[in-house]
Design a protein around this motif. Structure first.
Motif, PDB file in Angstrom:
ATOM      1  N   ARG A   1     -24.615 -98.268 -40.733  1.00 53.92           N
ATOM      2  CA  ARG A   1     -26.001 -97.817 -40.618  1.00 53.92           C
ATOM      3  C   ARG A   1     -26.390 -96.915 -41.785  1.00 53.92           C
ATOM      4  NH1 ARG A   1     -27.207 -96.566 -34.183  1.00 53.92           N
ATOM      5  NH2 ARG A   1     -26.760 -98.693 -33.444  1.00 53.92           N
ATOM      6  N   LEU A   2     -25.485 -96.050 -42.190  1.00 53.32           N
ATOM      7  CA  LEU A   2     -25.768 -95.185 -43.328  1.00 53.32           C
ATOM      8  C   LEU A   2     -25.945 -96.006 -44.606  1.00 53.32           C
ATOM      9  CD1 LEU A   2     -23.292 -92.226 -42.710  1.00 53.32           C
ATOM     10  CD2 LEU A   2     -25.780 -92.152 -42.545  1.00 53.32           C
ATOM     11  N   VAL A   3     -25.093 -96.988 -44.798  1.00 55.15           N
ATOM     12  CA  VAL A   3     -25.184 -97.841 -45.983  1.00 55.15           C
ATOM     13  C   VAL A   3     -26.516 -98.592 -45.994  1.00 55.15           C
ATOM     14  CG1 VAL A   3     -24.242 -99.911 -47.080  1.00 55.15           C
ATOM     15  CG2 VAL A   3     -22.716 -98.062 -46.366  1.00 55.15           C
ATOM     16  N   GLU A   4     -26.901 -99.144 -44.851  1.00 54.26           N
ATOM     17  CA  GLU A   4     -28.168 -99.873 -44.789  1.00 54.26           C
ATOM     18  C   GLU A   4     -29.353 -98.949 -45.035  1.00 54.26           C
ATOM     19  OE1 GLU A   4     -28.886-103.144 -44.712  1.00 54.26           O
ATOM     20  OE2 GLU A   4     -26.722-103.178 -45.127  1.00 54.26           O
ATOM     21  N   ALA A   5     -29.265 -97.713 -44.545  1.00 52.29           N
ATOM     22  CA  ALA A   5     -30.338 -96.752 -44.796  1.00 52.29           C
ATOM     23  C   ALA A   5     -30.437 -96.439 -46.287  1.00 52.29           C
ATOM     24  CB  ALA A   5     -30.088 -95.475 -44.001  1.00 52.29           C
ATOM     25  N   ALA A   6     -29.281 -96.334 -46.950  1.00 49.53           N
ATOM     26  CA  ALA A   6     -29.292 -96.079 -48.390  1.00 49.53           C
ATOM     27  C   ALA A   6     -29.899 -97.251 -49.151  1.00 49.53           C
ATOM     28  CB  ALA A   6     -27.864 -95.802 -48.873  1.00 49.53           C
ATOM     29  N   ARG A   7     -29.537 -98.455 -48.768  1.00 48.05           N
ATOM     30  CA  ARG A   7     -30.095 -99.641 -49.430  1.00 48.05           C
ATOM     31  C   ARG A   7     -31.606 -99.719 -49.207  1.00 48.05           C
ATOM     32  NH1 ARG A   7     -26.653-104.905 -48.125  1.00 48.05           N
ATOM     33  NH2 ARG A   7     -28.084-105.700 -49.715  1.00 48.05           N
ATOM     34  N   ALA A   8     -32.037 -99.382 -48.001  1.00 50.18           N
ATOM     35  CA  ALA A   8     -33.470 -99.412 -47.719  1.00 50.18           C
ATOM     36  C   ALA A   8     -34.232 -98.383 -48.547  1.00 50.18           C
ATOM     37  CB  ALA A   8     -33.708 -99.160 -46.224  1.00 50.18           C
ATOM     38  N   ARG A   9     -33.544 -97.343 -48.975  1.00 47.78           N
ATOM     39  CA  ARG A   9     -34.178 -96.304 -49.784  1.00 47.78           C
ATOM     40  C   ARG A   9     -34.105 -96.627 -51.280  1.00 47.78           C
ATOM     41  NH1 ARG A   9     -32.999 -90.331 -47.673  1.00 47.78           N
ATOM     42  NH2 ARG A   9     -34.014 -91.256 -45.845  1.00 47.78           N
ATOM     43  N   GLY A  10     -33.538 -97.761 -51.625  1.00 43.62           N
ATOM     44  CA  GLY A  10     -33.518 -98.171 -53.021  1.00 43.62           C
ATOM     45  C   GLY A  10     -32.210 -97.973 -53.739  1.00 43.62           C
ATOM     46  N   VAL A  11     -31.149 -97.608 -53.021  1.00 42.40           N
ATOM     47  CA  VAL A  11     -29.822 -97.460 -53.617  1.00 42.40           C
ATOM     48  C   VAL A  11     -29.210 -98.846 -53.804  1.00 42.40           C
ATOM     49  CG1 VAL A  11     -27.481 -96.569 -53.248  1.00 42.40           C
ATOM     50  CG2 VAL A  11     -29.485 -95.188 -52.599  1.00 42.40           C
ATOM     51  N   GLU A  12     -28.598 -99.088 -54.956  1.00 43.31           N
ATOM     52  CA  GLU A  12     -27.912-100.362 -55.174  1.00 43.31           C
ATOM     53  C   GLU A  12     -26.467-100.238 -54.713  1.00 43.31           C
ATOM     54  OE1 GLU A  12     -26.655-103.465 -58.742  1.00 43.31           O
ATOM     55  OE2 GLU A  12     -28.544-102.340 -58.891  1.00 43.31           O
ATOM     56  N   LEU A  13     -26.018-101.203 -53.926  1.00 44.21           N
ATOM     57  CA  LEU A  13     -24.660-101.220 -53.392  1.00 44.21           C
ATOM     58  C   LEU A  13     -23.873-102.343 -54.053  1.00 44.21           C
ATOM     59  CD1 LEU A  13     -22.512-100.329 -51.211  1.00 44.21           C
ATOM     60  CD2 LEU A  13     -23.542-102.078 -49.724  1.00 44.21           C
ATOM     61  N   ARG A  14     -22.672-102.013 -54.537  1.00 42.33           N
ATOM     62  CA  ARG A  14     -21.803-103.027 -55.115  1.00 42.33           C
ATOM     63  C   ARG A  14     -20.388-102.868 -54.563  1.00 42.33           C
ATOM     64  NH1 ARG A  14     -23.023-102.742 -61.644  1.00 42.33           N
ATOM     65  NH2 ARG A  14     -25.313-102.983 -61.525  1.00 42.33           N
ATOM     66  N   ARG A  15     -19.733-104.008 -54.359  1.00 41.74           N
ATOM     67  CA  ARG A  15     -18.314-103.959 -54.015  1.00 41.74           C
ATOM     68  C   ARG A  15     -17.525-103.833 -55.310  1.00 41.74           C
ATOM     69  NH1 ARG A  15     -14.844-108.112 -50.144  1.00 41.74           N
ATOM     70  NH2 ARG A  15     -12.891-106.908 -50.235  1.00 41.74           N
ATOM     71  N   HIS A  16     -16.763-102.744 -55.405  1.00 40.06           N
ATOM     72  CA  HIS A  16     -16.077-102.469 -56.665  1.00 40.06           C
ATOM     73  C   HIS A  16     -14.951-101.467 -56.407  1.00 40.06           C
ATOM     74  CE1 HIS A  16     -15.844-102.094 -61.090  1.00 40.06           C
ATOM     75  NE2 HIS A  16     -15.517-100.840 -60.835  1.00 40.06           N
ATOM     76  N   ARG A  17     -13.812-101.687 -57.015  1.00 36.31           N
ATOM     77  CA  ARG A  17     -12.692-100.754 -56.950  1.00 36.31           C
ATOM     78  C   ARG A  17     -12.571-100.050 -58.308  1.00 36.31           C
ATOM     79  NH1 ARG A  17      -7.778-100.563 -53.917  1.00 36.31           N
ATOM     80  NH2 ARG A  17      -8.377-102.536 -52.925  1.00 36.31           N
ATOM     81  N   VAL A  18     -12.689 -98.741 -58.313  1.00 36.89           N
ATOM     82  CA  VAL A  18     -12.646 -97.972 -59.559  1.00 36.89           C
ATOM     83  C   VAL A  18     -11.204 -97.850 -60.047  1.00 36.89           C
ATOM     84  CG1 VAL A  18     -13.056 -95.697 -60.578  1.00 36.89           C
ATOM     85  CG2 VAL A  18     -14.732 -96.694 -59.019  1.00 36.89           C
ATOM     86  N   ARG A  19     -11.021 -98.119 -61.350  1.00 35.50           N
ATOM     87  CA  ARG A  19      -9.677 -98.068 -61.937  1.00 35.50           C
ATOM     88  C   ARG A  19      -9.573 -97.087 -63.093  1.00 35.50           C
ATOM     89  NH1 ARG A  19      -6.981-102.090 -59.460  1.00 35.50           N
ATOM     90  NH2 ARG A  19      -8.162-103.863 -58.651  1.00 35.50           N
ATOM     91  N   THR A  20     -10.647 -96.897 -63.860  1.00 33.44           N
ATOM     92  CA  THR A  20     -10.602 -95.959 -64.980  1.00 33.44           C
ATOM     93  C   THR A  20     -11.860 -95.109 -64.993  1.00 33.44           C
ATOM     94  OG1 THR A  20     -11.679 -97.447 -66.581  1.00 33.44           O
ATOM     95  CG2 THR A  20      -9.281 -97.602 -66.369  1.00 33.44           C
ATOM     96  N   LEU A  21     -11.724 -93.935 -65.603  1.00 35.59           N
ATOM     97  CA  LEU A  21     -12.829 -92.988 -65.675  1.00 35.59           C
ATOM     98  C   LEU A  21     -12.707 -92.256 -67.008  1.00 35.59           C
ATOM     99  CD1 LEU A  21     -14.856 -92.421 -63.277  1.00 35.59           C
ATOM    100  CD2 LEU A  21     -13.650 -90.269 -62.983  1.00 35.59           C
ATOM    101  N   THR A  22     -13.780 -92.238 -67.781  1.00 36.27           N
ATOM    102  CA  THR A  22     -13.738 -91.622 -69.100  1.00 36.27           C
ATOM    103  C   THR A  22     -14.948 -90.729 -69.300  1.00 36.27           C
ATOM    104  OG1 THR A  22     -12.641 -93.611 -69.973  1.00 36.27           O
ATOM    105  CG2 THR A  22     -13.547 -92.048 -71.579  1.00 36.27           C
ATOM    106  N   ALA A  23     -14.700 -89.463 -69.667  1.00 32.59           N
ATOM    107  CA  ALA A  23     -15.798 -88.562 -70.015  1.00 32.59           C
ATOM    108  C   ALA A  23     -16.252 -88.876 -71.430  1.00 32.59           C
ATOM    109  CB  ALA A  23     -15.337 -87.116 -69.913  1.00 32.59           C
ATOM    110  N   LEU A  24     -17.560 -89.024 -71.612  1.00 32.63           N
ATOM    111  CA  LEU A  24     -18.116 -89.381 -72.915  1.00 32.63           C
ATOM    112  C   LEU A  24     -19.391 -88.573 -73.126  1.00 32.63           C
ATOM    113  CD1 LEU A  24     -17.619 -91.266 -75.342  1.00 32.63           C
ATOM    114  CD2 LEU A  24     -19.117 -92.930 -74.246  1.00 32.63           C
ATOM    115  N   GLY A  25     -19.240 -87.396 -73.728  1.00 36.61           N
ATOM    116  CA  GLY A  25     -20.392 -86.534 -73.943  1.00 36.61           C
ATOM    117  C   GLY A  25     -21.032 -86.117 -72.637  1.00 36.61           C
TER     118      GLY A  25
END
Length: 384
Positions: free
Chosen positions: A105-129
């Motif tokens: 329900r929370l996810v659907e509420a977020a999508r209804a508010r304009g949030v984009e949802l993607r299925r994705h597993r995060v593997r790397t993270l890089t700070a860039l400025g």
């Protein structure tokens, strides 16, 4: 960097969805991306308890009626390790909503508010400025890591996992109960203290039942975790009320307790919910903390884009600082089961103490000195 997200949220549970919802609530024009490795609806091992304090957060997020079709549970019964018992009506009813339902329900509420949802597993993270790059192609001004107790993002930014001494483990399942069951039951155990079993009725003839203890206590047994968790839950079932069926859908999960909380992020990455070790060390409650911390993380990301972590830390301190110091102190005192015996015994005769225990265990309550003195006096009398 033509394709930059104002906020990327990793993990679409309560903390992550709250962050996404709040960001769009504050500024409907902000680009918000919500990532999760699973499709929804999906099961999540949890006690499923949603306290009145969490419903306040839902109202702040613009979702006051999200749980209106679920029957509240007005009563709470607690038995201490030594057998002290209190059963009373809570000041504000709680709810029990399976995470398969609540999170979707929370996810659907977020999508209804304009949030984009993607299925994705995060593997790397890089700070860039002034940006964070995820997996080489997703660019964010701020990242909120809400990916749970085993947070991949937390590891990637170099924040160590919760120490074993500040980690609990629990098993959760479902069983049939009378349809009119409206009382949450907690039965504490002196064996492997602190440990307790619970039964939280959903309101549809089923209940979330489970058993949890600290991770070091489990490891000290030298026996398989499944054997200990399942076995002790089965042994304690007769104390949890009228259970009409065997327990099904048993799943274990770790709870990183707030007594071992780390720094809440690094750079432009903010940790929320279980990823920030925000789980109450007295009760194992985490949904209220998740919703609150997710909301505060979004407020920092949107309101202070140049230094979101500083603003987030300040917000957490204002909202939870005194409360977390209270639960830290009570968790130390609770190493003596006699302290909990005294607290429950006093709560059985004083409504304000019962209400206070609920507020500390399920919300952001603190303990006034006079009530702390009453419990301490009862505890000291028990030692003589």
């Amino acid at each position: 960097m033509d394709d930059v997200w104002d906020l990327v949220v990793v993990g679409a549970g309560p903390a992550g969805s709250a962050a996404a919802l709040r960001a769009r609530q504050l500024d409907p024009g902000r680009r918000v991306l919500l990532l999760d490795r699973s499709d929804f609806p999906r099961d999540k091992a949890c006690g499923d308890g949603i306290a009145a304090h969490a419903r306040q957060e839902l109202a702040l997020l613009g979702l006051p009626g999200l749980l209106d079709d679920h029957r509240p549970t007005p009563r709470l019964s607690v038995t201490s390790p030594g057998g002290a018992h209190v059963s009373a009506v809570v000041a504000r009813p709680n709810h029990v909503v399976p995470r398969r339902v609540f999170d979707a329900r929370l996810v659907e509420a977020a999508r209804a508010r304009g949030v984009e949802l993607r299925r994705h597993r995060v593997r790397t993270l890089t700070a860039l400025g002034e940006h964070v790059v995820i997996d080489g192609h997703l660019v964010a001004r701020t990242v909120v890591a809400a990916d749970g107790a085993n947070s991949a993002v937390r590891r990637l930014i170099g924040v160590p996992p919760s120490p074993d001494r500040h980690t609990a483990i629990a098993v959760r399942g479902y069983a049939d109960v009378p349809p009119d069951d409206d009382e949450q039951v907690i039965v504490m155990q002196s064996e492997a203290w602190p440990a307790y079993a619970w039964s939280f009725p959903v309101g549809d003839g089923t209940a979330n039942v489970g058993y949890g203890l600290l991770l070091p206590a489990l490891r000290q047994t030298g026996r398989p975790g499944r054997e200990i968790l399942h076995g002790r839950l089965a042994r304690l079932m007769p104390l949890l009320g009228e259970i009409r069926s065997p327990v099904r859908d048993l799943r274990a999960h770790h709870l990183p307790l707030s007594s071992g909380r780390p720094v809440p992020g690094a750079g432009r990455v903010l940790l929320a919910g279980d990823a920030a070790s925000l789980v109450n060390p007295l009760t194992g409650e985490g949904i209220y903390y998740a919703l609150l911390s997710g909301r505060l993380a979004a407020e920092a990301a949107i309101g202070s884009p140049s230094d979101p972590l500083r603003t987030y830390r300040r917000g957490l301190r204002r909202a939870l600082g005194r409360h977390l110091r209270t639960t830290d102190a009570l968790a130390l005192a609770a190493r003596s089961p006699g302290f909990i015996d005294a607290a429950i015994a006093v709560a059985a005769h004083r409504t304000e103490v019962f209400d206070l225990l609920v507020d500390v265990g399920l919300g952001a309550g603190t303990v006034p000195p006079r009530l702390a003195a009453a419990v301490a006096l009862r505890w000291l009398r028990g030692l003589t």
